[in-house]
Design an enzyme around this catalytic site. Sequence first.
Site, PDB file in Angstrom:
ATOM      1  N   LYS A  57      39.848  -3.809 -25.989  1.00  0.00           N
ATOM      2  CA  LYS A  57      40.142  -2.963 -27.152  1.00  0.00           C
ATOM      3  C   LYS A  57      40.177  -3.805 -28.426  1.00  0.00           C
ATOM      4  CE  LYS A  57      42.630   0.664 -26.433  1.00  0.00           C
ATOM      5  NZ  LYS A  57      43.690   0.976 -25.531  1.00  0.00           N
ATOM      6  N   ARG A 127      49.190  -0.681 -28.694  1.00  0.00           N
ATOM      7  CA  ARG A 127      48.410  -0.365 -27.489  1.00  0.00           C
ATOM      8  C   ARG A 127      48.081  -1.606 -26.683  1.00  0.00           C
ATOM      9  NH1 ARG A 127      44.814   4.371 -28.156  1.00  0.00           N
ATOM     10  NH2 ARG A 127      45.453   5.451 -30.025  1.00  0.00           N
ATOM     11  N   GLY A 136      44.317   3.939 -18.783  1.00  0.00           N
ATOM     12  CA  GLY A 136      45.606   4.601 -18.617  1.00  0.00           C
ATOM     13  C   GLY A 136      46.626   3.842 -17.792  1.00  0.00           C
ATOM     14  N   MET A 138      48.144   0.973 -18.464  1.00  0.00           N
ATOM     15  CA  MET A 138      49.197   0.271 -19.207  1.00  0.00           C
ATOM     16  C   MET A 138      49.671   1.137 -20.373  1.00  0.00           C
ATOM     17  SD  MET A 138      47.867  -3.599 -18.973  1.00  0.00           S
ATOM     18  CE  MET A 138      46.289  -3.265 -19.668  1.00  0.00           C
ATOM     19  N   ARG A 371      34.196   0.733 -26.091  1.00  0.00           N
ATOM     20  CA  ARG A 371      34.127  -0.166 -24.928  1.00  0.00           C
ATOM     21  C   ARG A 371      32.920   0.257 -24.093  1.00  0.00           C
ATOM     22  NH1 ARG A 371      39.464   2.270 -21.866  1.00  0.00           N
ATOM     23  NH2 ARG A 371      38.691   4.380 -21.692  1.00  0.00           N
ATOM     24  N   HIS A 492      42.124  11.263 -17.541  1.00  0.00           N
ATOM     25  CA  HIS A 492      42.445  10.100 -16.702  1.00  0.00           C
ATOM     26  C   HIS A 492      41.776  10.195 -15.333  1.00  0.00           C
ATOM     27  CE1 HIS A 492      44.997   8.313 -13.530  1.00  0.00           C
ATOM     28  NE2 HIS A 492      44.911   7.267 -14.337  1.00  0.00           N
ATOM     29  N   SER A 810      22.872 -21.986  10.525  1.00  0.00           N
ATOM     30  CA  SER A 810      23.319 -20.705   9.983  1.00  0.00           C
ATOM     31  C   SER A 810      24.848 -20.754   9.957  1.00  0.00           C
ATOM     32  CB  SER A 810      22.833 -19.552  10.862  1.00  0.00           C
ATOM     33  OG  SER A 810      23.330 -18.342  10.348  1.00  0.00           O
ATOM     34  N   CYS A 880      25.361 -16.108   8.253  1.00  0.00           N
ATOM     35  CA  CYS A 880      25.322 -14.828   8.963  1.00  0.00           C
ATOM     36  C   CYS A 880      26.720 -14.254   9.183  1.00  0.00           C
ATOM     37  CB  CYS A 880      24.572 -14.957  10.277  1.00  0.00           C
ATOM     38  SG  CYS A 880      25.337 -16.113  11.412  1.00  0.00           S
ATOM     39  N   TYR A 900      18.565 -18.432   2.811  1.00  0.00           N
ATOM     40  CA  TYR A 900      18.709 -16.981   2.978  1.00  0.00           C
ATOM     41  C   TYR A 900      20.158 -16.609   3.275  1.00  0.00           C
ATOM     42  CZ  TYR A 900      19.105 -17.709   8.015  1.00  0.00           C
ATOM     43  OH  TYR A 900      19.540 -18.114   9.250  1.00  0.00           O
TER      44      TYR A 900
END
Length: 933
Positions: A57, A127, A136, A138, A371, A492, A810, A880, A900
């Site tokens: 903000k 704020r 919403g 905080m 934002r 909200h 792997s 993996c 990979y």
Amino acid sequence: MAGLASGRYAGESPADFDAGHYNLKLQVRNTVKKWVYFFGAGKAEGDGEWRDLLGGKGAGLAEMTKIGLPVPGGFTISTEACDYYYKNGKKYPAELAKQVKDNVAKLEKAAKKKLGDPKNPLLVSVRSGSARSMPGMMETILNLGLNEKSVQGLAAVTGNERFAYDAYRRFVQMYSTVVMGLSKEDLEHRLRAMRDRRGVKGDTDVPAEGWKELVAEYKAYFKEKSGNAFPEDPMEQLWGAIGAVFGSWMAEKAVTYRRVEKITGLLGTAVNVVQMVFGNTGDNSGTGVCFTRDPSTGDKIFYGDYLTNAQGEDVVAGIRTPVHLTELKKMMPKVYDQLEKVRVKLENHYKDMQDMEFTVEEGTLYMLQTRTGKRTPAAAFKMAMDMTNEKLITKEDAVLRIKPEDIERLFYPVIDSKFDKKTLQAKILTHGIDAVPGAAVGKVVFNAADAEEWAQRGEKVILVRRETSPEDVGGMAVAQGILTATGGKTSHAAVVARGWGKCCIVGAETLNIDYGTKSMTDGKSGKTIKEGEWLTLDGGEGTVYADRLALVTPEMPKAYQTVMKWADEIRRLKVRTNADTPQDARKAIEFGAEGIGLTRTEHMFFTDFEFPEKSHERQRAIQEMILAETKEARVKALDKLLPFQRRDFVGIFNAMNGFPVTIRLIDPPLHEFVPHDRAKQSELAKELGISVETVARRVEQLHEANPMLGHRGCRLSITYPEILEMQVRAIIEAAIECTKNKVKVLPEIMIPLTLDKKELGILDQSTRRVADDLIKKSGIKLPYMVGTMIELPRAALLANEIAEVAEFFSFGTNDLTQTTMGLSRDDAGRFLPDYVDEKKAAVFHGDPFQTLDTKGVGMLMKWGIEKGRETRPKLKVGICGEHGGDADSVKFCHSVGMDYVSASPFRVPISRLAAAQAVVEEKKAAIKKGKRK
Ligand code: PEP
Ligand code: MG
């Protein structure tokens, strides 16, 4: 923004700071740290890049001020101050008081009004706002600066006493609940009682006298509960509000939201103190929220809600249902045009969809926030594609715009099209606003706590509320979908659900919800639904059905294919899949897999995936092998298993036509394959023609105190080489058969849980003896590889030796995490939440079994790769473990030079995207570093 926490000095920008961190000059500068940043009258001490320091903000306000948009003046207390506050036993930095005082004076000068002035008072909003948006979660306090005297000044200046006292009662109400933690319900009750006494319905009908009366009542209540009079001094009010905003950073709902959203590593919240403008001075004023593009579909249309004669949170709180922006165009064409220009300017400036808050005060437009807007997954892909085509962003930017969760959520279901219109029509309960698309089915619950409790016991629930508040966030997270009776697309409920890609319908106004009886009745259809009854939401249409309807997974949109193609062009890492069946392998190829990184052969011992009804045969064969008392008996049983395994491998090789396939030899301890209860043991004994005692004795022998560190993995093949021989035979015979059928096969035989070069050498030799013999006899050419999993710290540490034998590595990071951290992967779930909980230990940011512990386990991996390649420069390396499908972990795998990653089929697209993002992020970081030099 490295180094923020270590301190910056007044007048220094973050870029200066980063660049000059080690600069000697710094050491001789004056050492007054800057905690507060001013903006106003076209100038700002920060800008949009400073999100980490000023919060989203604060950074947005600074940036909008700089680019010449109409923004009221104000200042931002940095997130560093919040960080300091929590690290120092909730104490403010010593310099903060003076810096706040100075900035108040600066603001007063710019506004030409004074805080608390009995004639022409300056009012401010206070704020919260952290670097990542937490809608919403905080606190906010509006109209601060009003007291018994200044309220009269406000009434005189505006010529509107009713408005002034309405603003005052709102302030007292917010301050009492937010700062002092008094009961919202008690205050609301007093408000309702006052309205009843006066016989008025809505707040807009309450006269000035009514609000005066209410302020007095609120103050008396405040005194009774807190023991002190309501603060009259605006500076005292301001410090109360600053403390409350900092406090709200650690409020339960904020902590829960961060946990659900996996938001970690932030310093805290900033505090924005901004001159008030009023949307509630009459019909020529109002307040609204708008998006530069439609956040649900991604379409390039101006989208938003507006409430006439309303203040601040009224739109977001969803208390009144707003009108669409097109109505604003009719009511105030000039303001609308101005807003449209702001829309274009901001989107071009930020090069992303913006979510903006604005207020119109007596026909004048003010921008209060901008934002990056939350969006549905489909919209995220559409906007990324469209903005690239519009040349607003590059393909690389487009790839960065997609979040891994967006991909998962694209697969969210819709109502099965088998239902015809008439059938559906008859089931409609009500209609609302289509806030977040997708469909959801579940049993109705009417509060968040019930949602959590029901979900815990495995029920699928739909959370129904009149409106949601941030306290409901835990229940919303576990619900399949959310339905509210009030609110618009920016309420909200809608904002939070959209961020999660969770089906949500808001503003179903004909619904009459009774929390007392836990039921709801729709005024139009007349239908009543009670707690526990089934409901289906169609979030795309905004329709609610009083039934349990079948859902199906939708087709992937065009934008998905386009952006994923761009990702594939960018990434360096290959992406494979973990698949044990031809079906899984085919699915993974549809999702873009380029091979199999792990086939767990033991899964084939349990289930015949082609003919499930025949699974019993192979189960018996493996059990017979385990129960065998002699090698001959074991080999006989293994011979029965061979054809099953061979058939499975043929299926997989065919499905992966030409892609490499890594097949792992048996891994789990043998006790996992035999029955432990007496009834099943005697059934088995009967079938095998042996005594139940023999079965029981063998099962008993297999018992281990710690099987995960016991007789498993390649240790089984050291003891019983015939198991390895059968499996290698099955793999190679299948590969020969496929090759003869013109299917290209690239088998990679993988040995699990290796801890030593010698151990691996023995198994490598056995493998090659069987394989080479078969290949020779077949007369065909069949290249194959033999490699190992690295899943024990010792194997990683001695990777240079292991790589003398292994042709590939792997990383089995499930076991490697378990063995490195000494955390049982089967039991840690019981206490790991405490280790992650911000309010408890917060030792880890997340579960290390989901997201790689790059610091510890990662260090071993890095070492293992480096050492392995010292011995064998072309060593092929992959992963993996489950982490191969986790975006952050994939990025780490890229950074350490793996070839990979391998993930379960549904996670393959996430890994493809993350692999591309890793390349782009690396490039951007290098450019940034180059600039600094
Ligand atoms: C691992 O340990 O990471 C692995 C892939 O093997 P498994 O999960 O089968 O133990
Ligand atoms: Mg393992």
